[in-house]
Design a protein around this motif. Sequence first.
Motif, PDB file in Angstrom:
ATOM      1  N   ASP A   9      -6.323 -14.149   1.688  1.00  0.00           N
ATOM      2  CA  ASP A   9      -5.587 -14.014   0.267  1.00  0.00           C
ATOM      3  C   ASP A   9      -6.331 -14.609  -0.803  1.00  0.00           C
ATOM      4  O   ASP A   9      -5.891 -14.905  -1.917  1.00  0.00           O
ATOM      5  N   ASP A  10      -7.810 -15.301  -0.513  1.00  0.00           N
ATOM      6  CA  ASP A  10      -8.417 -15.821  -1.713  1.00  0.00           C
ATOM      7  C   ASP A  10      -9.191 -15.029  -2.705  1.00  0.00           C
ATOM      8  O   ASP A  10     -10.346 -14.708  -2.732  1.00  0.00           O
ATOM      9  N   VAL A  11      -8.386 -14.210  -3.277  1.00  0.00           N
ATOM     10  CA  VAL A  11      -9.031 -13.134  -4.170  1.00  0.00           C
ATOM     11  C   VAL A  11      -9.767 -13.763  -5.312  1.00  0.00           C
ATOM     12  O   VAL A  11     -10.801 -13.448  -5.753  1.00  0.00           O
ATOM     13  N   GLU A  12      -8.971 -14.973  -5.704  1.00  0.00           N
ATOM     14  CA  GLU A  12      -9.772 -15.750  -6.900  1.00  0.00           C
ATOM     15  C   GLU A  12     -11.005 -16.294  -6.450  1.00  0.00           C
ATOM     16  O   GLU A  12     -11.902 -16.749  -7.063  1.00  0.00           O
ATOM     17  N   GLY A  13     -11.140 -16.563  -5.123  1.00  0.00           N
ATOM     18  CA  GLY A  13     -12.324 -16.934  -4.382  1.00  0.00           C
ATOM     19  C   GLY A  13     -13.505 -16.047  -4.545  1.00  0.00           C
ATOM     20  O   GLY A  13     -14.759 -16.545  -4.704  1.00  0.00           O
ATOM     21  N   ASP A  41      -5.157  -3.250  -3.623  1.00  0.00           N
ATOM     22  CA  ASP A  41      -6.047  -4.446  -3.517  1.00  0.00           C
ATOM     23  C   ASP A  41      -7.520  -4.174  -3.916  1.00  0.00           C
ATOM     24  O   ASP A  41      -8.159  -4.998  -4.455  1.00  0.00           O
ATOM     25  N   VAL A  42      -7.873  -2.969  -3.641  1.00  0.00           N
ATOM     26  CA  VAL A  42      -9.302  -2.713  -4.392  1.00  0.00           C
ATOM     27  C   VAL A  42      -9.194  -3.057  -6.019  1.00  0.00           C
ATOM     28  O   VAL A  42     -10.339  -3.412  -6.377  1.00  0.00           O
ATOM     29  N   VAL A  43      -8.154  -2.498  -6.459  1.00  0.00           N
ATOM     30  CA  VAL A  43      -8.289  -2.817  -8.052  1.00  0.00           C
ATOM     31  C   VAL A  43      -8.249  -4.235  -8.337  1.00  0.00           C
ATOM     32  O   VAL A  43      -8.844  -4.809  -9.356  1.00  0.00           O
ATOM     33  N   LYS A  44      -7.471  -5.279  -7.347  1.00  0.00           N
ATOM     34  CA  LYS A  44      -7.601  -6.664  -7.638  1.00  0.00           C
ATOM     35  C   LYS A  44      -9.120  -7.283  -7.608  1.00  0.00           C
ATOM     36  O   LYS A  44      -9.144  -8.204  -8.133  1.00  0.00           O
ATOM     37  N   LEU A  45      -9.803  -6.642  -6.650  1.00  0.00           N
ATOM     38  CA  LEU A  45     -11.153  -7.135  -6.209  1.00  0.00           C
ATOM     39  C   LEU A  45     -12.253  -6.605  -7.209  1.00  0.00           C
ATOM     40  O   LEU A  45     -13.320  -6.914  -7.061  1.00  0.00           O
ATOM     41  N   ALA A  46     -11.956  -5.624  -8.315  1.00  0.00           N
ATOM     42  CA  ALA A  46     -12.780  -5.033  -8.972  1.00  0.00           C
ATOM     43  C   ALA A  46     -13.424  -6.183  -9.844  1.00  0.00           C
ATOM     44  O   ALA A  46     -12.941  -7.021 -10.499  1.00  0.00           O
ATOM     45  N   GLY A  47     -14.712  -6.176  -9.767  1.00  0.00           N
ATOM     46  CA  GLY A  47     -15.335  -7.074 -10.653  1.00  0.00           C
ATOM     47  C   GLY A  47     -15.649  -8.406  -9.672  1.00  0.00           C
ATOM     48  O   GLY A  47     -16.659  -9.200 -10.047  1.00  0.00           O
ATOM     49  N   ALA A  48     -15.342  -8.572  -8.457  1.00  0.00           N
ATOM     50  CA  ALA A  48     -15.500  -9.748  -7.805  1.00  0.00           C
ATOM     51  C   ALA A  48     -16.339  -9.462  -6.538  1.00  0.00           C
ATOM     52  O   ALA A  48     -16.911 -10.337  -6.092  1.00  0.00           O
ATOM     53  N   VAL A  49     -16.412  -8.290  -6.129  1.00  0.00           N
ATOM     54  CA  VAL A  49     -17.188  -8.098  -4.770  1.00  0.00           C
ATOM     55  C   VAL A  49     -18.088  -6.459  -5.385  1.00  0.00           C
ATOM     56  O   VAL A  49     -17.809  -5.826  -6.051  1.00  0.00           O
ATOM     57  N   ASP A  50     -18.981  -6.369  -4.453  1.00  0.00           N
ATOM     58  CA  ASP A  50     -20.065  -5.030  -4.611  1.00  0.00           C
ATOM     59  C   ASP A  50     -19.278  -3.969  -3.976  1.00  0.00           C
ATOM     60  O   ASP A  50     -19.652  -2.673  -4.126  1.00  0.00           O
ATOM     61  N   GLY A  51     -18.643  -4.086  -2.890  1.00  0.00           N
ATOM     62  CA  GLY A  51     -18.009  -3.170  -2.029  1.00  0.00           C
ATOM     63  C   GLY A  51     -16.880  -3.408  -1.343  1.00  0.00           C
ATOM     64  O   GLY A  51     -16.413  -4.694  -1.099  1.00  0.00           O
ATOM     65  N   VAL A  52     -16.324  -2.224  -0.692  1.00  0.00           N
ATOM     66  CA  VAL A  52     -14.997  -2.580   0.186  1.00  0.00           C
ATOM     67  C   VAL A  52     -15.330  -1.937   1.369  1.00  0.00           C
ATOM     68  O   VAL A  52     -15.719  -0.960   1.548  1.00  0.00           O
ATOM     69  N   VAL A  53     -14.563  -2.432   2.416  1.00  0.00           N
ATOM     70  CA  VAL A  53     -14.415  -1.904   3.762  1.00  0.00           C
ATOM     71  C   VAL A  53     -12.960  -1.170   3.960  1.00  0.00           C
ATOM     72  O   VAL A  53     -12.057  -1.593   3.755  1.00  0.00           O
ATOM     73  N   VAL A  54     -13.448   0.272   4.248  1.00  0.00           N
ATOM     74  CA  VAL A  54     -12.435   1.094   4.356  1.00  0.00           C
ATOM     75  C   VAL A  54     -11.873   1.202   5.964  1.00  0.00           C
ATOM     76  O   VAL A  54     -12.849   1.888   6.816  1.00  0.00           O
ATOM     77  N   LYS A  55     -10.590   1.040   6.524  1.00  0.00           N
ATOM     78  CA  LYS A  55     -10.119   1.289   7.743  1.00  0.00           C
ATOM     79  C   LYS A  55      -8.766   1.890   7.883  1.00  0.00           C
ATOM     80  O   LYS A  55      -7.894   1.360   7.067  1.00  0.00           O
ATOM     81  N   ARG A  92     -14.718   4.021  -6.241  1.00  0.00           N
ATOM     82  CA  ARG A  92     -15.574   4.637  -6.829  1.00  0.00           C
ATOM     83  C   ARG A  92     -15.418   4.536  -8.168  1.00  0.00           C
ATOM     84  O   ARG A  92     -16.187   4.379  -9.140  1.00  0.00           O
ATOM     85  N   ALA A  93     -14.122   4.575  -8.851  1.00  0.00           N
ATOM     86  CA  ALA A  93     -13.759   4.406  -9.982  1.00  0.00           C
ATOM     87  C   ALA A  93     -13.896   3.123 -10.626  1.00  0.00           C
ATOM     88  O   ALA A  93     -14.067   3.026 -11.866  1.00  0.00           O
ATOM     89  N   HIS A  94     -14.051   1.984  -9.781  1.00  0.00           N
ATOM     90  CA  HIS A  94     -14.551   0.872 -10.258  1.00  0.00           C
ATOM     91  C   HIS A  94     -15.917   0.354 -10.023  1.00  0.00           C
ATOM     92  O   HIS A  94     -16.331  -0.806  -9.907  1.00  0.00           O
ATOM     93  N   ASP A  95     -16.638   1.578  -9.529  1.00  0.00           N
ATOM     94  CA  ASP A  95     -18.350   1.330  -9.516  1.00  0.00           C
ATOM     95  C   ASP A  95     -18.591   0.352  -8.187  1.00  0.00           C
ATOM     96  O   ASP A  95     -19.625  -0.290  -8.039  1.00  0.00           O
ATOM     97  N   MET A  96     -17.538   0.383  -7.141  1.00  0.00           N
ATOM     98  CA  MET A  96     -17.842  -0.335  -5.920  1.00  0.00           C
ATOM     99  C   MET A  96     -18.383   0.806  -4.678  1.00  0.00           C
ATOM    100  O   MET A  96     -18.328   1.832  -4.890  1.00  0.00           O
TER     101      MET A  96
END
Length: 332
Positions: free
Chosen positions: A201-205, A233-247, A265-269
Amino acid sequence: MKLHWEPITLDLKTTFRVAHGASDQRHNVLVYLDDGVGEAAAVPYYGETQAGIIEYLKSVPDLGDDPFDMDAVLAKRPAGSRAARSAIDEALHDLWGKKLGQPLYKLFGLNPSNLPLTSFTIGMNEPEVMAEQAKASGHPVLKIKLGSEKDEAIVKAIRTATNSKLRVDANAGWSREQALEIIPRLQEYDLEFIEQPLAVDDVEGFFWLKDRLRALKINIPIFADESAKNSHDVVKLAGAVDGVVVKTMKSDGLREALRMIHTARAHDMQIMLSCMVESSVGVTAAAHLAPLCDYADLDGPLLIKNDPYRGLKYDGAKMILPDGAGIGVIRI
């Protein structure tokens, strides 16, 4: 459409240890919708149990008779178990493909030859044990489970033992300060990326960590897994991470997994398609989305001894999708 289910116990080839605990078996549920099949993985750290999944399935109302009206069918699923909701989604997609006589990848408009290589997971253990397992695996792409006081020693031992590409997964096992302290030290081991270094839950982190790693000129990509359950959640993390894991197991199924991929993809991840400890049913279902992804971690069937179905095939790290209708799995 008739909904029914079957509890299954998957026996692991070796004890599977992550930052959340260890297991020798996983107790999943196969879910059927007429001739369609899906799988619900009971993952303890997501609060899922086999009994809870079955109780959820008992609460599901009649889903109707039209497998082609997917949004309407899936909207009838009650709130609750993500794993069970995902299994219904997979079974519906399998039935959809069977009704049309086509494999899912064709219905998604995808090329099955464009699958990324899959990694093979090395569970947590003593550094020398993990290094030996990594070497013995012979796999060219390895995912290393971290989250202990010996993390750097583990990576060093494995890098010494093999030239395979390495990815590491902390499974939310580090604090912000621990992540900032260890990640710069891991840069010398030529890692592809680091998965879920911070608490769920540490998105800010993640923003905090990104800024500090940039200031230190540390360029190891950071991927979010447990923190990215769905497209919101992907939108919330945009700019904070380079990629996401989809399951599929955390995203309610293939339908939402596809939304996650397009949102990322829309957020260049970048995107890694992954799985829990699942049989060929759940992993093969997910693999039909693999041509859309940069990386894959779909080694579930390689970790178990008693797979009830035959589906996705492996040639080392190369994956080969079945060409049967729907998901394409066959009961053994």
